[in-house]
Design a protein around this motif. Structure first.
Motif, PDB file in Angstrom:
ATOM      1  N   VAL A  98      -1.883 -11.986   5.880  1.00  0.00           N
ATOM      2  CA  VAL A  98      -2.768 -10.799   5.463  1.00  0.00           C
ATOM      3  C   VAL A  98      -3.447 -11.173   4.162  1.00  0.00           C
ATOM      4  O   VAL A  98      -2.895 -11.567   3.235  1.00  0.00           O
ATOM      5  CB  VAL A  98      -1.863  -9.600   5.074  1.00  0.00           C
ATOM      6  N   LYS A 136       4.933  -4.997   0.630  1.00  0.00           N
ATOM      7  CA  LYS A 136       3.840  -4.047   0.732  1.00  0.00           C
ATOM      8  C   LYS A 136       4.017  -3.038   2.115  1.00  0.00           C
ATOM      9  O   LYS A 136       4.404  -3.823   3.084  1.00  0.00           O
ATOM     10  CB  LYS A 136       2.422  -4.799   0.860  1.00  0.00           C
ATOM     11  N   ARG A 169       2.742   2.262  10.436  1.00  0.00           N
ATOM     12  CA  ARG A 169       2.785   1.368   9.214  1.00  0.00           C
ATOM     13  C   ARG A 169       3.759   0.272   9.395  1.00  0.00           C
ATOM     14  O   ARG A 169       4.787   0.340  10.136  1.00  0.00           O
ATOM     15  CB  ARG A 169       3.153   2.292   7.881  1.00  0.00           C
ATOM     16  N   LYS A 171      -4.900  -2.477  10.452  1.00  0.00           N
ATOM     17  CA  LYS A 171      -5.306  -3.590   9.597  1.00  0.00           C
ATOM     18  C   LYS A 171      -5.130  -4.754  10.464  1.00  0.00           C
ATOM     19  O   LYS A 171      -5.971  -5.825  10.545  1.00  0.00           O
ATOM     20  CB  LYS A 171      -4.602  -3.629   8.205  1.00  0.00           C
ATOM     21  N   ILE A 220       1.732  -1.577   4.850  1.00  0.00           N
ATOM     22  CA  ILE A 220       0.387  -2.005   5.410  1.00  0.00           C
ATOM     23  C   ILE A 220       0.164  -1.175   6.583  1.00  0.00           C
ATOM     24  O   ILE A 220       1.006  -1.021   7.664  1.00  0.00           O
ATOM     25  CB  ILE A 220       0.008  -3.347   5.679  1.00  0.00           C
TER      26      ILE A 220
END
Length: 251
Positions: A112, A90, A126, A96, A92
Motif C-alpha cells: 500500500v 493502519k 475495512r 483502496k 484501510i
C-alpha cells in the motif's frame, strides 16, 4: 575479529519465543529441523564484521568472537528487526485495494503506497494492515560457529563476487594482476536480473576490501556451440577406421 574482517559462519537462526526456524546454513541442520529446501544452496555465510551485513546484535557478537568458536547469540528486538510500533498498524478502506480486495485474506502480504504490510483483520469494509516487520518485537537466537576468515586477496575477491553472483564457484573466473581485477562472466550470468547493478555492487565491494585495486574489468564470454561439442578422431579421406590390435600376450 576486527571490523572489516571477512569471515564464513555457519548458524541456525530461530525465533526465541516460538522456536520457528528462520534459517540454517548447513544442509544437515535444515533436514534435522524439518526446513530443508532442495532449491537452496547450503554453505557457510560470508559476513564482513561491523559492516551491517547481519543484524546489529549479531554483528556486535562477531566482533568479540574468534575463528573456531561456537557460541549462542540472543539478539533483542532493538538490535534485530526492531520494536513493534503500534502506529504502523493502519485501518484501510477496502475500496483502496480495488479489484484485488476479493483476493485478500488474514495473513496476506499486501503493498500500500509503496509499503509492504500484513493483513491482520478484515470486516465491515475495512482492512487492518500491519506495516511492522513480521519479526518486529521478536528476540532472535543464533547457534553459530565461526568457520574461518578470508585474508588472501584473490580468495577475498572470489568470496565477494560469489556473494553477489549466485553462480557455482567453479564457474567464476577471476584474476588479479597488479592493481587490476578481471572477471570473466559465464553465460549463466547474462540472464541475472539487474546485472549492471550487480557489477557495480561487486566493484564497490572489491574497492572497499582490496585497497590496492585501481580498476575492475568485466568480460562477457560467449562460447561457440561448436566449441562445446566433443572432438571426434579424424581419419584420412576414404580411409576406414581400423580396430586396435589386441594386446600381445607375454610368453
Amino acid at each position: 575479529m576486527e571490523n572489516g574482517t571477512l569471515a564464513y559462519i555457519d548458524y541456525v537462526a530461530k525465533v526465541k519465543d516460538t522456536g520457528e526456524v528462520l534459517e540454517a546454513t548447513r544442509e544437515a541442520d535444515a533436514k534435522n529441523l524439518g526446513v530443508f529446501d532442495p532449491t537452496e544452496r547450503y554453505s557457510p555465510r560470508l559476513v564482513a564484521v561491523g559492516e551491517g551485513w547481519v543484524l546489529k546484535g549479531l554483528d556486535e557478537a562477531l566482533a568479540k568472537a574468534s575463528v573456531g568458536e561456537k557460541l549462542t547469540v540472543e539478539v533483542p528486538p532493538e538490535k534485530g528487526f526492531g520494536v513493534r510500533d503500534p502506529s504502523k498498524v493502519k485501518l484501510i478502506n477496502e475500496k483502496k485495494f480495488g479489484e484485488k480486495a476479493h483476493d485478500l485474506f488474514v495473513g496476506a502480504e499486501v503493498e500500500v503506497d509503496g509499503k509492504v504490510g500484513t493483513v491482520r483483520y478484515m470486516g465491515s469494509g475495512r482492512v487492518q494492515v500491519d506495516f511492522n516487520h513480521r519479526l518486529a518485537g521478536k528476540t532472535i537466537v543464533y547457534e553459530l560457529e565461526v568457520v574461518r576468515t578470508v585474508t588472501e586477496p584473490l580468495e577475498m575477491a572470489k568470496a565477494l563476487l560469489g556473494r553477489r553472483l549466485f553462480i557455482p564457484e567453479d564457474k567464476l573466473n577471476l584474476n588479479i594482476e597488479g592493481d587490476i581485477a578481471t572477471i570473466v562472466l559465464p553465460e549463466e550470468a547474462f540472464l541475472l536480473e539487474g546485472l549492471q547493478f550487480v557489477k557495480r555492487a561487486v566493484s564497490s565491494d572489491l574497492f572497499k576490501f582490496l585497497k590496492a585495486l585501481k580498476a575492475v574489468r568485466f568480460i562477457e564470454e560467449y562460447k561457440s556451440p561448436e566449441a562445446e561439442k566433443p572432438k571426434e578422431a579424424s581419419h584420412p579421406a576414404g580411409a576406414e577406421p581400423q580396430e586396435a590390435a589386441p594386446p600381445t600376450e607375454k610368453a
